[in-house]
Motif scaffolding. Sequence first.
Motif, PDB file in Angstrom:
ATOM      1  N   ASP A  41     -46.155  16.585  56.590  1.00 50.38           N
ATOM      2  CA  ASP A  41     -47.557  16.778  56.228  1.00 50.38           C
ATOM      3  C   ASP A  41     -48.440  16.787  57.474  1.00 50.38           C
ATOM      4  N   LEU A  42     -48.119  15.931  58.421  1.00 53.51           N
ATOM      5  CA  LEU A  42     -48.844  15.894  59.682  1.00 53.51           C
ATOM      6  C   LEU A  42     -48.723  17.227  60.409  1.00 53.51           C
ATOM      7  N   ARG A  43     -47.515  17.773  60.450  1.00 51.91           N
ATOM      8  CA  ARG A  43     -47.293  19.057  61.145  1.00 51.91           C
ATOM      9  C   ARG A  43     -48.023  20.200  60.458  1.00 51.91           C
ATOM     10  N   ILE A  44     -48.008  20.223  59.138  1.00 53.57           N
ATOM     11  CA  ILE A  44     -48.709  21.290  58.407  1.00 53.57           C
ATOM     12  C   ILE A  44     -50.201  21.234  58.734  1.00 53.57           C
ATOM     13  N   SER A  45     -50.771  20.046  58.701  1.00 54.38           N
ATOM     14  CA  SER A  45     -52.194  19.890  58.999  1.00 54.38           C
ATOM     15  C   SER A  45     -52.494  20.235  60.454  1.00 54.38           C
ATOM     16  N   LEU A  46     -51.618  19.832  61.350  1.00 53.75           N
ATOM     17  CA  LEU A  46     -51.809  20.129  62.770  1.00 53.75           C
ATOM     18  C   LEU A  46     -51.712  21.630  63.038  1.00 53.75           C
ATOM     19  N   PHE A  47     -50.753  22.311  62.411  1.00 50.97           N
ATOM     20  CA  PHE A  47     -50.646  23.760  62.596  1.00 50.97           C
ATOM     21  C   PHE A  47     -51.891  24.471  62.072  1.00 50.97           C
ATOM     22  N   ALA A  48     -52.436  24.001  60.960  1.00 50.02           N
ATOM     23  CA  ALA A  48     -53.676  24.601  60.443  1.00 50.02           C
ATOM     24  C   ALA A  48     -54.809  24.416  61.446  1.00 50.02           C
ATOM     25  N   TRP A 106     -59.308  16.403  60.617  1.00 50.36           N
ATOM     26  CA  TRP A 106     -58.134  15.989  61.382  1.00 50.36           C
ATOM     27  C   TRP A 106     -58.379  14.625  62.026  1.00 50.36           C
ATOM     28  N   SER A 107     -59.556  14.447  62.624  1.00 51.97           N
ATOM     29  CA  SER A 107     -59.873  13.181  63.282  1.00 51.97           C
ATOM     30  C   SER A 107     -59.974  12.036  62.277  1.00 51.97           C
ATOM     31  N   LYS A 108     -60.607  12.286  61.152  1.00 50.38           N
ATOM     32  CA  LYS A 108     -60.801  11.226  60.157  1.00 50.38           C
ATOM     33  C   LYS A 108     -59.496  10.817  59.489  1.00 50.38           C
ATOM     34  N   HIS A 109     -58.570  11.758  59.308  1.00 51.32           N
ATOM     35  CA  HIS A 109     -57.324  11.391  58.623  1.00 51.32           C
ATOM     36  C   HIS A 109     -56.513  10.394  59.451  1.00 51.32           C
ATOM     37  N   LYS A 110     -56.693  10.430  60.770  1.00 56.21           N
ATOM     38  CA  LYS A 110     -55.935   9.521  61.639  1.00 56.21           C
ATOM     39  C   LYS A 110     -56.438   8.089  61.559  1.00 56.21           C
ATOM     40  N   LYS A 111     -57.672   7.903  61.093  1.00 53.82           N
ATOM     41  CA  LYS A 111     -58.296   6.580  61.122  1.00 53.82           C
ATOM     42  C   LYS A 111     -58.303   5.878  59.770  1.00 53.82           C
ATOM     43  N   VAL A 112     -57.771   6.513  58.742  1.00 52.96           N
ATOM     44  CA  VAL A 112     -57.815   5.904  57.406  1.00 52.96           C
ATOM     45  C   VAL A 112     -56.433   5.405  56.997  1.00 52.96           C
ATOM     46  N   ALA A 113     -56.421   4.637  55.926  1.00 53.06           N
ATOM     47  CA  ALA A 113     -55.173   4.099  55.396  1.00 53.06           C
ATOM     48  C   ALA A 113     -54.279   5.233  54.907  1.00 53.06           C
ATOM     49  N   GLN A 114     -53.011   4.950  54.827  1.00 49.68           N
ATOM     50  CA  GLN A 114     -51.987   5.932  54.445  1.00 49.68           C
ATOM     51  C   GLN A 114     -52.335   6.657  53.143  1.00 49.68           C
ATOM     52  N   GLU A 115     -52.820   5.936  52.160  1.00 50.90           N
ATOM     53  CA  GLU A 115     -53.090   6.548  50.853  1.00 50.90           C
ATOM     54  C   GLU A 115     -54.328   7.446  50.847  1.00 50.90           C
ATOM     55  N   LYS A 117     -55.113   9.585  53.571  1.00 52.12           N
ATOM     56  CA  LYS A 117     -54.936  10.682  54.534  1.00 52.12           C
ATOM     57  C   LYS A 117     -55.009  12.048  53.849  1.00 52.12           C
ATOM     58  N   PHE A 118     -54.310  12.199  52.717  1.00 54.87           N
ATOM     59  CA  PHE A 118     -54.340  13.475  52.003  1.00 54.87           C
ATOM     60  C   PHE A 118     -55.748  13.801  51.527  1.00 54.87           C
ATOM     61  N   LYS A 119     -56.483  12.789  51.106  1.00 52.92           N
ATOM     62  CA  LYS A 119     -57.839  13.002  50.603  1.00 52.92           C
ATOM     63  C   LYS A 119     -58.740  13.568  51.696  1.00 52.92           C
ATOM     64  N   LYS A 120     -58.669  12.989  52.896  1.00 54.73           N
ATOM     65  CA  LYS A 120     -59.494  13.471  54.005  1.00 54.73           C
ATOM     66  C   LYS A 120     -59.128  14.903  54.387  1.00 54.73           C
ATOM     67  N   ILE A 121     -57.835  15.174  54.488  1.00 59.32           N
ATOM     68  CA  ILE A 121     -57.394  16.530  54.831  1.00 59.32           C
ATOM     69  C   ILE A 121     -57.841  17.518  53.753  1.00 59.32           C
ATOM     70  N   PHE A 122     -57.606  17.172  52.502  1.00 58.58           N
ATOM     71  CA  PHE A 122     -57.977  18.077  51.409  1.00 58.58           C
ATOM     72  C   PHE A 122     -59.475  18.352  51.404  1.00 58.58           C
ATOM     73  N   PHE A 123     -60.279  17.322  51.544  1.00 57.05           N
ATOM     74  CA  PHE A 123     -61.729  17.483  51.482  1.00 57.05           C
ATOM     75  C   PHE A 123     -62.249  18.347  52.626  1.00 57.05           C
ATOM     76  N   PHE A 124     -61.955  17.981  53.862  1.00 55.66           N
ATOM     77  CA  PHE A 124     -62.514  18.695  55.009  1.00 55.66           C
ATOM     78  C   PHE A 124     -61.881  20.073  55.213  1.00 55.66           C
ATOM     79  N   TYR A 125     -60.563  20.164  55.087  1.00 54.02           N
ATOM     80  CA  TYR A 125     -59.906  21.462  55.242  1.00 54.02           C
ATOM     81  C   TYR A 125     -60.300  22.385  54.082  1.00 54.02           C
TER      82      TYR A 125
END
Length: 143
Positions: A41-48, A106-115, A117-125
């Motif tokens: 999931d990290l790689r998919i988000s990073l490639f995007a 991308w920056s915010k997903h790194k600073k939040v709890a594991q559960e 991370k998907f929410k931050k990526i989904f919202f901003f991306y």
Amino acid sequence: MYELIQKLHSWWAYLALLVLFIAVVNAFLGYTSKKMFSSKDLRISLFALIFTHIQLLLGLAVFFVSQKGLKAFGVEGAMKNAELRLTMLEHPLINIIAIALITIGWSKHKKVAQELKFKKIFFFYGIGLVLILSRLPWKSWLA
């Protein structure tokens, strides 16, 4: 030179949109299924993130190499021409905002709890994807 950069910008857009769409769908599925954020999931988000930033650099190169791009600021009545306004103002401005939101996600997903991370990526991306799709020059894409 201009034609080469413009073609590269146009073709890279398909890849960037595809990878961004995959990242948004992956984040949505991960968030709704409450799974753990993995290295895949990290790689998919990073490639995007990387693909959209490359697209931004290509777009800026097209803008500054283009005759329209440099002259758009001095042309009277450019705001009355919908096509010129889209390609020289709305498309670059909204896409810069969209890519800034993707970067924030991308920056915010790194600073939040594991559960979360998907929410931050989904919202901003997701917002970034919607903004990008809203300002594409669809006439030239569908022609």
